[in-house]
Write a protein that holds these residues in place. Sequence first.
Motif, PDB file in Angstrom:
ATOM      1  N   VAL A 237     -52.366   9.849 -20.594  1.00 36.00           N
ATOM      2  CA  VAL A 237     -52.575   9.117 -19.052  1.00 36.00           C
ATOM      3  C   VAL A 237     -51.955  10.202 -18.227  1.00 36.00           C
ATOM      4  O   VAL A 237     -50.825  10.648 -18.188  1.00 36.00           O
ATOM      5  CB  VAL A 237     -51.932   7.975 -18.865  1.00 36.00           C
ATOM      6  N   GLY A 238     -52.874  10.741 -17.133  1.00 38.31           N
ATOM      7  CA  GLY A 238     -52.216  11.932 -16.331  1.00 38.31           C
ATOM      8  C   GLY A 238     -51.917  10.979 -15.127  1.00 38.31           C
ATOM      9  O   GLY A 238     -52.676  10.338 -14.432  1.00 38.31           O
ATOM     10  N   ALA A 239     -50.758  11.288 -14.779  1.00 34.34           N
ATOM     11  CA  ALA A 239     -50.159  10.590 -13.233  1.00 34.34           C
ATOM     12  C   ALA A 239     -49.605  11.472 -12.165  1.00 34.34           C
ATOM     13  O   ALA A 239     -48.914  11.174 -11.410  1.00 34.34           O
ATOM     14  CB  ALA A 239     -48.916   9.717 -13.733  1.00 34.34           C
ATOM     15  N   ARG A 273     -47.322  13.457 -17.432  1.00 33.16           N
ATOM     16  CA  ARG A 273     -48.183  12.782 -18.455  1.00 33.16           C
ATOM     17  C   ARG A 273     -47.407  11.627 -19.224  1.00 33.16           C
ATOM     18  O   ARG A 273     -46.125  11.615 -19.082  1.00 33.16           O
ATOM     19  CB  ARG A 273     -48.578  13.868 -19.553  1.00 33.16           C
ATOM     20  N   LEU A 274     -48.080  10.680 -19.631  1.00 29.30           N
ATOM     21  CA  LEU A 274     -47.797   9.629 -20.709  1.00 29.30           C
ATOM     22  C   LEU A 274     -48.595   9.690 -21.915  1.00 29.30           C
ATOM     23  O   LEU A 274     -49.639  10.091 -21.765  1.00 29.30           O
ATOM     24  CB  LEU A 274     -47.716   8.444 -20.049  1.00 29.30           C
ATOM     25  N   GLY A 275     -48.217   9.511 -23.077  1.00 33.35           N
ATOM     26  CA  GLY A 275     -48.715   9.672 -24.276  1.00 33.35           C
ATOM     27  C   GLY A 275     -48.334  10.799 -25.067  1.00 33.35           C
ATOM     28  O   GLY A 275     -46.928  11.347 -24.822  1.00 33.35           O
ATOM     29  N   PRO A 276     -48.938  11.172 -26.305  1.00 32.25           N
ATOM     30  CA  PRO A 276     -50.340  10.783 -26.455  1.00 32.25           C
ATOM     31  C   PRO A 276     -50.392   9.238 -27.218  1.00 32.25           C
ATOM     32  O   PRO A 276     -49.205   8.903 -27.475  1.00 32.25           O
ATOM     33  CB  PRO A 276     -50.799  11.695 -27.540  1.00 32.25           C
ATOM     34  N   LEU A 287     -52.375   3.003 -18.623  1.00 35.80           N
ATOM     35  CA  LEU A 287     -52.856   3.286 -17.333  1.00 35.80           C
ATOM     36  C   LEU A 287     -52.731   2.073 -16.420  1.00 35.80           C
ATOM     37  O   LEU A 287     -52.317   2.261 -15.164  1.00 35.80           O
ATOM     38  CB  LEU A 287     -54.446   3.725 -17.539  1.00 35.80           C
ATOM     39  N   GLU A 288     -52.819   0.998 -16.737  1.00 36.40           N
ATOM     40  CA  GLU A 288     -52.672  -0.236 -15.966  1.00 36.40           C
ATOM     41  C   GLU A 288     -51.321  -0.562 -15.437  1.00 36.40           C
ATOM     42  O   GLU A 288     -51.041  -0.702 -14.282  1.00 36.40           O
ATOM     43  CB  GLU A 288     -53.183  -1.523 -16.759  1.00 36.40           C
ATOM     44  N   GLU A 297     -53.912   7.744  -8.421  1.00 32.51           N
ATOM     45  CA  GLU A 297     -54.737   8.786  -8.910  1.00 32.51           C
ATOM     46  C   GLU A 297     -54.457   8.825 -10.537  1.00 32.51           C
ATOM     47  O   GLU A 297     -55.058   9.856 -10.879  1.00 32.51           O
ATOM     48  CB  GLU A 297     -54.138  10.065  -8.133  1.00 32.51           C
ATOM     49  N   ALA A 298     -53.906   7.984 -11.025  1.00 38.65           N
ATOM     50  CA  ALA A 298     -53.781   8.188 -12.582  1.00 38.65           C
ATOM     51  C   ALA A 298     -55.067   7.985 -13.145  1.00 38.65           C
ATOM     52  O   ALA A 298     -55.816   7.050 -12.780  1.00 38.65           O
ATOM     53  CB  ALA A 298     -52.689   6.942 -13.115  1.00 38.65           C
ATOM     54  N   ARG A 299     -55.318   8.509 -14.237  1.00 33.42           N
ATOM     55  CA  ARG A 299     -56.266   8.511 -15.169  1.00 33.42           C
ATOM     56  C   ARG A 299     -56.103   8.702 -16.530  1.00 33.42           C
ATOM     57  O   ARG A 299     -55.216   9.675 -16.965  1.00 33.42           O
ATOM     58  CB  ARG A 299     -57.498   9.287 -14.459  1.00 33.42           C
TER      59      ARG A 299
END
Length: 303
Positions: A237-239, A273-276, A287-288, A297-299
């Motif tokens: 998740v890109g933040a 970033r979050l993850g992987p 993401l939620e 803008e996170a996706r």
Amino acid sequence: MSGARRLLPAATLAVLLGMSGCAPPAPAGGGAEGRYMVGEPYQLGGLWSYPREDFALQETGVAAVVADARAGRRTANGETYDPALLTAAHRTLQLPAILRVTNLQNGLELRVRVNDRGPAARGRVLELSRRAAELLRIPSSGGVPVAIAVDAEASQALAASLPQPEGNRLAIATAPRAALEGEALPPPPGTRAAAQPRQARGPSVQSAGMAEATAAVPIRLPEQVVQGAPRMGRLVVGAGTFTTRAEAYRQAARIGGRVESRGPPRRPEYHVRLGPFVSVAQADAALENVLRAGVPEARILID
């Protein structure tokens, strides 16, 4: 795309997909009533989107497949929807635009015509017609990692050949924005925001080269699938992307993410970033949480 690429003949594709190799008949009208447009900011699925003209867009993410497969409705730019055509919906691109879509799991690549707004589902980068999804071997439930890239030459030919309503203006001030710390950056090469309206266009005289390019972009795109190498990456998740380290670390601290520095040493970019994550379901849940934390803008990305 890395690795060898080859065009799959229609007969081979029919065997792969378990379907007839015959192309479905063209719809009445063929969508020729469509127009070129960028459009105003709008809200869909609880998120605001800000359309802009971008002939250099490249993205990764998770694909959706259109749920309503009925033919005959109007798309956002006035074309007639036909599930048998190779079409797609995107939240911000100019309409219509031509995209190269790659299924990262199997390396199949296909050109589609973007003529609608969507996906409504949060966390999805593109919504494909049923036929486009079948050719890319994406199930009707979607959820498959993809890479998308604008075909600049074909998309510019469409922009030059179709009429556009007068006063098509992007008014960012009319839509609410979350309070975020950031820095205004110039648009990347090949990108132009729709801040200045174009003059309405009727019939115009085109050069021979432009006429040829336009004729090469029909409503019914050919069912030509290119086989490349699969190239799966990390599901993250890109933040946000920042130009200063301090802003990036503040964002990361707010959502429990990390900061990755990329780019040249003199002009680095800091990506939060979050993850992987091991599954799309896990990425959707993360993401939620980030969206609820106030990062619109996170996706979901494929790194």
